[in-house]
Design an enzyme around this catalytic site. Structure first.
Site, PDB file in Angstrom:
ATOM      1  N   LEU A 387      16.444  67.489  50.054  1.00 34.86           N
ATOM      2  CA  LEU A 387      18.060  68.072  49.985  1.00 34.86           C
ATOM      3  C   LEU A 387      18.787  67.838  51.142  1.00 34.86           C
ATOM      4  CD1 LEU A 387      17.342  71.118  47.770  1.00 34.86           C
ATOM      5  CD2 LEU A 387      17.870  68.820  47.078  1.00 34.86           C
ATOM      6  N   ASP A 388      20.200  67.477  51.063  1.00 37.63           N
ATOM      7  CA  ASP A 388      20.979  67.658  52.299  1.00 37.63           C
ATOM      8  C   ASP A 388      20.887  69.058  52.882  1.00 37.63           C
ATOM      9  OD1 ASP A 388      21.818  65.065  51.710  1.00 37.63           O
ATOM     10  OD2 ASP A 388      23.646  65.782  50.659  1.00 37.63           O
ATOM     11  N   ARG A 389      20.961  68.990  54.113  1.00 37.86           N
ATOM     12  CA  ARG A 389      20.977  70.303  55.176  1.00 37.86           C
ATOM     13  C   ARG A 389      21.929  71.339  54.498  1.00 37.86           C
ATOM     14  NH1 ARG A 389      24.176  71.847  59.653  1.00 37.86           N
ATOM     15  NH2 ARG A 389      25.157  69.918  59.693  1.00 37.86           N
ATOM     16  N   THR A 391      22.655  71.550  51.213  1.00 40.73           N
ATOM     17  CA  THR A 391      22.674  71.836  49.810  1.00 40.73           C
ATOM     18  C   THR A 391      21.634  72.855  49.837  1.00 40.73           C
ATOM     19  OG1 THR A 391      23.422  69.783  49.312  1.00 40.73           O
ATOM     20  CG2 THR A 391      21.873  70.840  47.663  1.00 40.73           C
ATOM     21  N   ARG A 488      28.292  64.132  45.353  1.00 43.31           N
ATOM     22  CA  ARG A 488      29.435  64.184  46.349  1.00 43.31           C
ATOM     23  C   ARG A 488      30.522  63.259  46.143  1.00 43.31           C
ATOM     24  NH1 ARG A 488      26.464  65.737  51.840  1.00 43.31           N
ATOM     25  NH2 ARG A 488      28.567  66.130  52.472  1.00 43.31           N
TER      26      ARG A 488
END
Length: 542
Positions: A387-389, A391, A488
């Site tokens: 997961l993105d930092r 998120t 996004r």
């Protein structure tokens, strides 16, 4: 509240181990240094072009021997193709010794870069992809028609066997066989015509790829040669007056490219050679996001692990300063384990924590590193996805390679069901639907993704409006593909929902908020051993 030697609040410490005494040496990033850096950001906003190359900038608050306060500023690498600019700290001594070789090499590297871009975008690639898809559709339609014909012949053959005999039956069956053979010939001729068109295109693509490999090898060799020359020529000075070349300081392993060109070494070296006392330093990113997606414009960052951190101990040695408070460890929030057995472990990942460690000194903290600290480095733990930092949500790890392979295969086959929830920074008037927009990552502007109908990869997201929260929209996202930043971009792009996710500065949300309002709410998958379906869910924290 932690205060530096000048009584200002500290937000980060630059640290290094003295190579002689083993003492921990520290230099703070203070709120005052950050305020000075923000003024520099405003200047850059006025003078930098819109598509400016992303790079690190830094400021050093220093004091002269007469007690005067000075502010030094530096940029990493080159700025607008130049290493010397009025008002900026110059590069570390030694670069001038290889200036001619550097200029020649940089010109060669720029030419290679242009050629690589041209080869990656030759029209034959797109033509091959389009025609391949067209031929695949046509061939499948032909097979479908022939399959129907085959079934009709089987029915007719049964009827002939029941109604005819002798020579008459023999002739009728041969007619059916000839019809079958003719269809085979038709398919063979179609494939031959297809190959006559596609194979020359494929050959040109293979030739271009081969040229790209050669160019990339040339690029590596040119960069390596130049860096070796620079590392031998670059000379650093610390606050004890000692001078060492980069090669003398880094005696083991391969030295990363760009070492010695970063802001922190340039600022500290300049201060040391001009009898200045460093008080505080702040570094930030400005321009396009960094290739790894970690650094975005206007954010502060610490010393990078590969290039700056190995030099900090030497550079800070001999520094004259007031007493620096001892290092204190910030308590880390314990990870919340939502599922665990002998094959799997699932975590409720908080926002602003990386899934796996990054490349930089201040990005080593991550879910994976905390799990390894908790379970021990000898216990195998493998990340299944990321997961993105920014998120939060369900993050899954495997505890053996067999489980990892099983889950990875489910992800590849899109058999894992994911549900996200987001808060958009505005209102939308669509209740539900599907967003089908191809995404492409421009190699000149990574990690930013954009909709590109020619070069983009298929990206599909289902969405449902859950409700309105003031001026915001609460959305449920179900990604059917797993492209970088898919939700996004599908949210922010005008061809999608046209409203960025709240807190997504990379894609156009400028609202003041503490986080990216995107949460991986649910994950459903087949257990790699029991084959039973597992459904994990975490409440939305916003």
């Amino acid at each position: 509240m932690i205060l530096g030697s000048e009584g200002d609040q500290v937000s980060y410490w630059y640290e290094g181990i003295c190579p002689y005494s083993g003492e921990l040496l520290r230099l703070p990033r203070t709120l005052q240094a950050e305020a000075i850096a923000k003024r520099l950001m405003q200047e850059l906003g006025h003078i930098s072009p819109k598509n400016a190359e992303g790079k690190m900038y830094g400021v050093l608050l220093a004091k002269s021997s007469r007690g005067e306060r000075l502010v030094l500023k530096a940029f990493s690498g080159l700025l607008n193709g130049k290493s010397h600019l009025e008002g900026w700290v110059p590069p570390i001594a030694g670069r001038e010794k290889v200036a001619i070789e550097e200029s020649i090499t940089l010109s060669k590297l720029a030419a290679i870069k242009r050629e690589l871009i041209e080869l990656s975008e030759i029209p034959e690639r797109r033509e091959y992809e389009q025609k391949s898809q067209e031929y695949a559709v046509q061939l499948q339609a032909l097979r479908d028609r022939h399959q129907v014909s085959k079934q009709e012949r089987q029915v007719k053959r049964s009827q002939l066997l029941a109604s005819l005999t002798g020579k008459e039956l023999e002739i009728a069956l041969k007619d059916l066989d000839r019809e079958s053979q003719q269809e085979k010939i038709t398919r063979r001729d179609f494939r031959r015509d297809r190959d006559r068109v596609l194979l020359p295109l494929k050959a040109m693509i293979v030739e271009a790829d081969s040229k790209m490999q050669i160019l990339k090898q040339q690029r590596r060799e040119l960069s390596r040669t130049l860096q070796t020359q620079m590392h031998n020529a670059y000379v650093l000075t610390n606050f004890a007056g000692e001078t060492r070349s980069l090669r003398e300081l880094i005696t083991e392993g391969v030295m990363p490219t760009g070492m010695g060109d970063c802001c922190a070494p340039k600022l500290l070296h300049y201060a040391a050679t001009h009898d200045l006392i460093p008080l505080a330093m702040a570094e930030f990113w400005w321009g396009h996001p960094s290739p790894d997606g970690y650094k975005i414009q206007g954010e502060f960052y610490g010393a990078c692990v590969e290039r700056c951190q190995p030099l900090m101990g030497f550079l800070l040695s001999g520094r004259r300063a007031s007493t620096i408070p001892p290092a204190t460890k910030t308590a880390k929030q314990p990870l919340s384990i939502i599922y665990e057995d002998e094959y799997l472990i699932a975590i409720a990942k908080p926002t602003e924590l990386l899934s796996i460690p990054g490349r930089y000194f201040d990005t080593q903290d991550s879910v994976l590193s905390r799990l390894r600290q908790s379970f021990g480095t000898d216990v195998p733990i493998y990340p299944v996805h990321r997961l993105d930092r920014q998120t939060s949500g369900v993050l899954l790890f495997a505890r053996d390679l067999e489980a990892l392979r099983s889950l990875s295969k489910q992800f590849q086959k899109r058999e894992i069901h994911k549900i996200y929830e987001a808060l958009l920074s505005g209102k939308i008037d669509r209740e539900q639907g599907t967003i089908d927009l191809p995404l492409w990552g421009n190699p000149e502007n990574r990690p930013y993704q954009q909709v590109d109908w020619q070069r983009g990869k298929p990206s599909v997201t289902k969405f449902r409006l859950l409700g309105q929260v003031g001026n915001y929209s609460r959305i449920e996202f179900i990604p059917l593909t797993g492209r970088t930043h898919q939700l996004r971009v599908h949210s922010a792009d005008p061809q999608g929902l046209g409203v960025p996710i709240l807190g997504d500065r990379l894609y156009g949300c400028h609202a003041a908020t503490s986080r990216l309002h995107l949460h991986a709410r649910e994950l459903t998958f087949k257990h790699p051993r029991s084959q039973e379906y597992i459904h994990l869910q975490i409440p939305v924290p916003f």
